[in-house]
Design a protein around this motif. Structure first.
Motif, PDB file in Angstrom:
ATOM      1  N   ARG A  38      38.607  -5.849 -82.538  1.00 43.23           N
ATOM      2  CA  ARG A  38      38.139  -6.340 -83.831  1.00 43.23           C
ATOM      3  C   ARG A  38      37.474  -7.696 -83.656  1.00 43.23           C
ATOM      4  O   ARG A  38      37.737  -8.425 -82.704  1.00 43.23           O
ATOM      5  CB  ARG A  38      39.280  -6.421 -84.847  1.00 43.23           C
ATOM      6  N   GLN A  39      36.634  -8.025 -84.626  1.00 49.80           N
ATOM      7  CA  GLN A  39      35.867  -9.248 -84.531  1.00 49.80           C
ATOM      8  C   GLN A  39      35.570  -9.804 -85.920  1.00 49.80           C
ATOM      9  O   GLN A  39      35.255  -9.059 -86.841  1.00 49.80           O
ATOM     10  CB  GLN A  39      34.555  -8.999 -83.787  1.00 49.80           C
ATOM     11  N   VAL A  40      35.681 -11.112 -86.029  1.00 50.79           N
ATOM     12  CA  VAL A  40      35.280 -11.830 -87.234  1.00 50.79           C
ATOM     13  C   VAL A  40      34.163 -12.787 -86.843  1.00 50.79           C
ATOM     14  O   VAL A  40      34.015 -13.130 -85.671  1.00 50.79           O
ATOM     15  CB  VAL A  40      36.454 -12.589 -87.879  1.00 50.79           C
ATOM     16  N   PRO A  41      33.358 -13.253 -87.806  1.00 47.83           N
ATOM     17  CA  PRO A  41      32.240 -14.131 -87.466  1.00 47.83           C
ATOM     18  C   PRO A  41      32.671 -15.359 -86.686  1.00 47.83           C
ATOM     19  O   PRO A  41      33.701 -15.975 -86.984  1.00 47.83           O
ATOM     20  CB  PRO A  41      31.676 -14.511 -88.836  1.00 47.83           C
ATOM     21  N   TRP A  42      31.894 -15.687 -85.676  1.00 48.19           N
ATOM     22  CA  TRP A  42      32.065 -16.886 -84.860  1.00 48.19           C
ATOM     23  C   TRP A  42      33.313 -16.858 -83.988  1.00 48.19           C
ATOM     24  O   TRP A  42      33.731 -17.884 -83.448  1.00 48.19           O
ATOM     25  CB  TRP A  42      32.053 -18.155 -85.712  1.00 48.19           C
ATOM     26  N   LYS A  43      33.899 -15.713 -83.834  1.00 45.68           N
ATOM     27  CA  LYS A  43      35.020 -15.564 -82.927  1.00 45.68           C
ATOM     28  C   LYS A  43      34.749 -14.429 -81.949  1.00 45.68           C
ATOM     29  O   LYS A  43      33.949 -13.535 -82.214  1.00 45.68           O
ATOM     30  CB  LYS A  43      36.319 -15.276 -83.682  1.00 45.68           C
ATOM     31  N   GLU A  44      35.413 -14.504 -80.817  1.00 44.30           N
ATOM     32  CA  GLU A  44      35.263 -13.457 -79.815  1.00 44.30           C
ATOM     33  C   GLU A  44      35.924 -12.168 -80.279  1.00 44.30           C
ATOM     34  O   GLU A  44      36.907 -12.181 -81.013  1.00 44.30           O
ATOM     35  CB  GLU A  44      35.887 -13.895 -78.488  1.00 44.30           C
ATOM     36  N   ARG A  45      35.345 -11.083 -79.829  1.00 43.84           N
ATOM     37  CA  ARG A  45      35.964  -9.801 -80.088  1.00 43.84           C
ATOM     38  C   ARG A  45      37.315  -9.748 -79.367  1.00 43.84           C
ATOM     39  O   ARG A  45      37.418 -10.106 -78.191  1.00 43.84           O
ATOM     40  CB  ARG A  45      35.047  -8.679 -79.602  1.00 43.84           C
ATOM     41  N   GLU A  46      38.342  -9.314 -80.058  1.00 46.87           N
ATOM     42  CA  GLU A  46      39.673  -9.336 -79.498  1.00 46.87           C
ATOM     43  C   GLU A  46      40.304  -7.950 -79.489  1.00 46.87           C
ATOM     44  O   GLU A  46      40.013  -7.103 -80.332  1.00 46.87           O
ATOM     45  CB  GLU A  46      40.578 -10.302 -80.272  1.00 46.87           C
ATOM     46  N   LEU A  47      41.177  -7.765 -78.535  1.00 51.41           N
ATOM     47  CA  LEU A  47      41.914  -6.518 -78.412  1.00 51.41           C
ATOM     48  C   LEU A  47      42.820  -6.298 -79.612  1.00 51.41           C
ATOM     49  O   LEU A  47      43.509  -7.210 -80.060  1.00 51.41           O
ATOM     50  CB  LEU A  47      42.766  -6.539 -77.142  1.00 51.41           C
ATOM     51  N   VAL A  48      42.815  -5.086 -80.118  1.00 49.50           N
ATOM     52  CA  VAL A  48      43.813  -4.655 -81.076  1.00 49.50           C
ATOM     53  C   VAL A  48      44.828  -3.771 -80.362  1.00 49.50           C
ATOM     54  O   VAL A  48      46.009  -4.097 -80.280  1.00 49.50           O
ATOM     55  CB  VAL A  48      43.197  -3.905 -82.262  1.00 49.50           C
ATOM     56  N   ALA A  49      44.358  -2.663 -79.827  1.00 51.72           N
ATOM     57  CA  ALA A  49      45.231  -1.769 -79.084  1.00 51.72           C
ATOM     58  C   ALA A  49      44.393  -0.807 -78.264  1.00 51.72           C
ATOM     59  O   ALA A  49      43.303  -0.425 -78.672  1.00 51.72           O
ATOM     60  CB  ALA A  49      46.154  -0.981 -80.019  1.00 51.72           C
ATOM     61  N   THR A  50      44.911  -0.420 -77.113  1.00 50.46           N
ATOM     62  CA  THR A  50      44.266   0.583 -76.279  1.00 50.46           C
ATOM     63  C   THR A  50      45.302   1.564 -75.769  1.00 50.46           C
ATOM     64  O   THR A  50      46.500   1.273 -75.741  1.00 50.46           O
ATOM     65  CB  THR A  50      43.535  -0.032 -75.071  1.00 50.46           C
ATOM     66  N   ILE A  51      44.813   2.705 -75.344  1.00 50.47           N
ATOM     67  CA  ILE A  51      45.681   3.729 -74.786  1.00 50.47           C
ATOM     68  C   ILE A  51      44.927   4.445 -73.677  1.00 50.47           C
ATOM     69  O   ILE A  51      43.747   4.766 -73.811  1.00 50.47           O
ATOM     70  CB  ILE A  51      46.167   4.708 -75.879  1.00 50.47           C
ATOM     71  N   THR A  52      45.595   4.689 -72.566  1.00 52.74           N
ATOM     72  CA  THR A  52      44.975   5.361 -71.438  1.00 52.74           C
ATOM     73  C   THR A  52      45.143   6.864 -71.557  1.00 52.74           C
ATOM     74  O   THR A  52      45.876   7.373 -72.411  1.00 52.74           O
ATOM     75  CB  THR A  52      45.575   4.895 -70.113  1.00 52.74           C
ATOM     76  N   SER A  53      44.465   7.569 -70.671  1.00 55.85           N
ATOM     77  CA  SER A  53      44.574   9.021 -70.665  1.00 55.85           C
ATOM     78  C   SER A  53      45.991   9.483 -70.372  1.00 55.85           C
ATOM     79  O   SER A  53      46.376  10.584 -70.769  1.00 55.85           O
ATOM     80  CB  SER A  53      43.606   9.617 -69.640  1.00 55.85           C
ATOM     81  N   GLY A  54      46.761   8.643 -69.675  1.00 55.47           N
ATOM     82  CA  GLY A  54      48.138   8.964 -69.376  1.00 55.47           C
ATOM     83  C   GLY A  54      49.131   8.554 -70.442  1.00 55.47           C
ATOM     84  O   GLY A  54      50.332   8.786 -70.286  1.00 55.47           O
TER      85      GLY A  54
END
Length: 122
Positions: A38-54
């Motif tokens: 996710r990203q808001v103006p003037w800030k870096e895009r940040e991780l919310v959540a990820t999931i691998t194939s496993g």
């Protein structure tokens, strides 16, 4: 040629819930990681959540206990269930996919959705 179709964003009151979905299709041989940033103006895009194939998951501390990520490998779809939403969750949410393009190369490529707006406000 790679398509990431996002859905589920919108306006919700604090404490409410939303469910984001992202389906990947096109010229992807296999998918390693799917998730949301996710990203808001003037800030870096940040991780919310990820999931691998496993099935291994990773998420930001700020969403632990509130957001749940899951995926359907057969359908190349990732789901983010967002509960107990807070105003600070307001952002553009981007689907992220990392995968191989070909069977003969292990090179991983990153793909991004166009983004879907999530607004948490009374």
């Amino acid at each position: 040629q790679v398509q990431l179709v996002e859905s589920g964003g919108g306006l919700v009151q604090p404490g409410g819930s939303l469910r984001l979905s992202c389906a990947a299709s096109g010229s992807i041989f296999s998918i390693n990681v799917m998730g949301w940033y996710r990203q808001v103006p003037w800030k870096e895009r940040e991780l919310v959540a990820t999931i691998t194939s496993g099935g291994n998951t990773n998420s930001a501390d700020s969403v632990k206990g509130r957001f749940t990520i899951s995926r359907d490998n057969a359908k190349n779809t990732v789901l983010l269930q967002m509960n107990s939403l807070k105003p600070e969750d307001t952002a553009v949410y981007y689907c992220y996919v990392q995968g191989r393009r070909t069977a003969w190369s292990y090179q991983q490529y990153d793909y991004w959705g166009q983004g879907t707006q999530v607004t948490v406000s009374a």
